[in-house]
Design a protein around this motif. Structure first.
Motif, PDB file in Angstrom:
ATOM      1  N   LYS A  85      -1.997 -12.802 -39.502  1.00  0.00           N
ATOM      2  CA  LYS A  85      -2.529 -13.905 -38.689  1.00  0.00           C
ATOM      3  C   LYS A  85      -1.490 -14.447 -37.697  1.00  0.00           C
ATOM      4  CE  LYS A  85      -6.702 -14.804 -40.682  1.00  0.00           C
ATOM      5  NZ  LYS A  85      -6.816 -15.705 -41.838  1.00  0.00           N
ATOM      6  N   LEU A  86      -0.229 -14.060 -37.880  1.00  0.00           N
ATOM      7  CA  LEU A  86       0.812 -14.522 -36.957  1.00  0.00           C
ATOM      8  C   LEU A  86       0.637 -13.869 -35.591  1.00  0.00           C
ATOM      9  CD1 LEU A  86       4.126 -14.380 -39.053  1.00  0.00           C
ATOM     10  CD2 LEU A  86       2.964 -16.436 -38.235  1.00  0.00           C
ATOM     11  N   GLU A  87       0.786 -14.659 -34.553  1.00  0.00           N
ATOM     12  CA  GLU A  87       0.854 -14.103 -33.208  1.00  0.00           C
ATOM     13  C   GLU A  87       2.301 -13.724 -32.908  1.00  0.00           C
ATOM     14  OE1 GLU A  87      -1.111 -16.360 -30.133  1.00  0.00           O
ATOM     15  OE2 GLU A  87      -2.440 -17.286 -31.597  1.00  0.00           O
ATOM     16  N   ILE A  88       2.491 -12.850 -31.920  1.00  0.00           N
ATOM     17  CA  ILE A  88       3.852 -12.522 -31.497  1.00  0.00           C
ATOM     18  C   ILE A  88       4.513 -13.800 -30.987  1.00  0.00           C
ATOM     19  CG2 ILE A  88       5.219 -11.248 -29.798  1.00  0.00           C
ATOM     20  CD1 ILE A  88       2.988  -9.064 -29.964  1.00  0.00           C
ATOM     21  N   GLN A  90       5.441 -16.201 -33.198  1.00  0.00           N
ATOM     22  CA  GLN A  90       5.122 -17.254 -34.159  1.00  0.00           C
ATOM     23  C   GLN A  90       5.887 -17.033 -35.466  1.00  0.00           C
ATOM     24  OE1 GLN A  90       0.911 -17.621 -34.979  1.00  0.00           O
ATOM     25  NE2 GLN A  90       1.100 -19.762 -35.592  1.00  0.00           N
ATOM     26  N   HIS A  92       6.109 -18.355 -39.738  1.00  0.00           N
ATOM     27  CA  HIS A  92       5.538 -19.172 -40.797  1.00  0.00           C
ATOM     28  C   HIS A  92       6.434 -19.180 -42.033  1.00  0.00           C
ATOM     29  CE1 HIS A  92       2.772 -15.689 -42.489  1.00  0.00           C
ATOM     30  NE2 HIS A  92       3.980 -15.603 -42.990  1.00  0.00           N
ATOM     31  N   ARG A 111       7.386 -13.034 -36.375  1.00  0.00           N
ATOM     32  CA  ARG A 111       6.719 -11.840 -35.842  1.00  0.00           C
ATOM     33  C   ARG A 111       7.136 -11.600 -34.395  1.00  0.00           C
ATOM     34  NH1 ARG A 111       0.301  -9.970 -35.869  1.00  0.00           N
ATOM     35  NH2 ARG A 111       0.718  -7.937 -34.899  1.00  0.00           N
ATOM     36  N   ALA A 113       7.311  -8.554 -31.167  1.00  0.00           N
ATOM     37  CA  ALA A 113       6.406  -7.513 -30.675  1.00  0.00           C
ATOM     38  C   ALA A 113       6.645  -6.187 -31.379  1.00  0.00           C
ATOM     39  CB  ALA A 113       6.578  -7.345 -29.164  1.00  0.00           C
ATOM     40  N   TRP A 179       7.261 -21.811 -33.620  1.00  0.00           N
ATOM     41  CA  TRP A 179       7.224 -20.691 -32.688  1.00  0.00           C
ATOM     42  C   TRP A 179       8.655 -20.424 -32.244  1.00  0.00           C
ATOM     43  CZ3 TRP A 179       2.734 -18.163 -30.579  1.00  0.00           C
ATOM     44  CH2 TRP A 179       1.530 -18.621 -31.132  1.00  0.00           C
TER      45      TRP A 179
END
Length: 370
Positions: A85-88, A90, A92, A111, A113, A179
């Motif tokens: 669910k993590l975007e590049i 981001q 957690h 995360r 790229a 982020w």
């Protein structure tokens, strides 16, 4: 002689000489010789972070770089939160469990790229590496321990962004909470993330250890950043109710007991420890981590016995006299039925029972993180 050998066996961060030059009190921590405080003292350092800005050397933290076509799947398997669910860009917070469902460590997951970075506690780094490597064979990944190559500074406080912005072309205001971006600071290539362990706004800077002194000097040249040690880091995180591995959580506790159930994404599929957590949920969670305070002016130290309805209930996990609030604060485990605000119980301090009351963290309500 034994003490000398022990001291020689300790690792040193890239900032070790600087800590010595500044007159820091150095203590063994996580296998490193680390500054617990500077001549200013723990309370002054704590208040500097709450009011303005401080910097912590946290280069003892471990960094694992995971690469490969199954990097996301692998980290998803060895941690409890949902990496997919993590975007590049981001980050957690998560936990690493064993098959018993208890906590090997807590960690941050970044995360990128082309890779995933796991940031783990320095005291657990070798154990964590061996643990996750056992599962790596099932995935098309490589796990590279980069701990010794990476310097890490945490710049924390409500003024952090204003102080750091003139040192970088990176737009710090564009980095949201949890982020990160790959940019530079003081002309030094760095991963700049907006995270922290104090509750205040701030940034963590990951960069080549060879650049430790120029980075430190650039930060100090602002004249607005206070060097801070492990002592104030501990009191700051406790005021926010943030867990410390070895005190509040360890390999005898599950995230469900520790109030970290929000880090466990059962719906994502299989992960290490999932079956054990399912069993615990079905059987009923026997105890929970709570925050507490006391009307008596006491210092609730780690290890003091805890009693609920006159029966032993473990020990104080973390405790201090809050520098911001001037009251005793701490954490302990109580039976689940008792783990609600307002419950009265007792601490034993130097042979005397003292009354305490469950309160919901964070204890300090005015932190500045965005």
């Amino acid at each position: 002689m034994a003490d000398a050998v022990t001291a020689d066996a300790l690792k040193r961060t890239p900032f070790h000489d600087i800590h010595r030059e500044l007159g820091a009190k150095l203590v063994p921590f996580a296998g490193y010789e680390m500054p617990v405080q500077y001549p200013t003292g723990i309370t002054a350092e704590h208040k500097a972070v709450r009011a303005s800005c401080g910097v912590f050397d946290v280069s003892h933290m471990g960094e694992f770089i995971v690469r490969g076509v199954q990097a996301i799947e692998f980290v998803n398997h060895v941690t409890t939160n949902d990496v997919a669910k993590l975007e590049i860009g981001q980050v957690h917070y998560s936990t690493i469990l064993n098959e018993r469902g208890t906590i090997e460590d807590d960690c941050l997951v970044y995360r990128f790229a082309d890779r995933v970075m796991m940031v783990v506690n320095g005291s657990n780094k070798d154990k964590d590496l061996a643990h996750v490597q056992r599962y790596a064979e099932r995935f098309a990944v490589t796990v590279d321990d980069r701990t010794d190559d990476i310097a890490l500074l945490a710049v924390q406080g409500p003024d952090a962004e204003a102080i750091l912005q003139p040192l970088t072309k990176t737009d710090l205001s564009a980095i949201k909470y949890y982020w990160f971006t790959e940019g530079e600071m003081a002309g030094i290539p760095a991963v700049v993330s907006r995270t922290g362990y104090t509750g205040e706004d701030g940034f963590e800077l990951y960069f080549d250890a060879a650049n430790a002194r120029p980075m430190w000097d650039a930060l100090m040249a602002t004249g607005r950043i206070t060097p801070c040690g492990l002592g104030s880091r501990d009191s700051l995180r406790l005021e926010m109710g943030m867990a410390l591995y070895g005190n509040d959580i360890d390999d005898t506790t599950t995230p469900l007991e520790a109030g970290l159930g929000w880090l466990v994404k059962m719906g994502k599929g299989d992960f290490v420890g999932r079956d054990a957590l399912e069993r615990q949920k079905a059987a009923g969670i026997p105890r929970r981590l709570v925050g507490f305070t006391s009307e008596e002016r006491v210092f609730p130290r780690h290890g003091y016995p805890v009693f609920y309805e006159n029966a032993p209930s473990g020990v104080v996990c973390s405790g201090t006299l809050s520098p911001s609030l001037g009251i005793p604060i701490g954490t302990c485990y109580l039976p689940t039925a008792a783990a609600k605000e307002g419950t009265a119980f007792e601490l034993e301090i130097r042979g005397k029972r003292v009354g305490a009351t469950v309160v919901k963290p964070p204890f300090y309500k005015h932190a500045s993180h965005k």
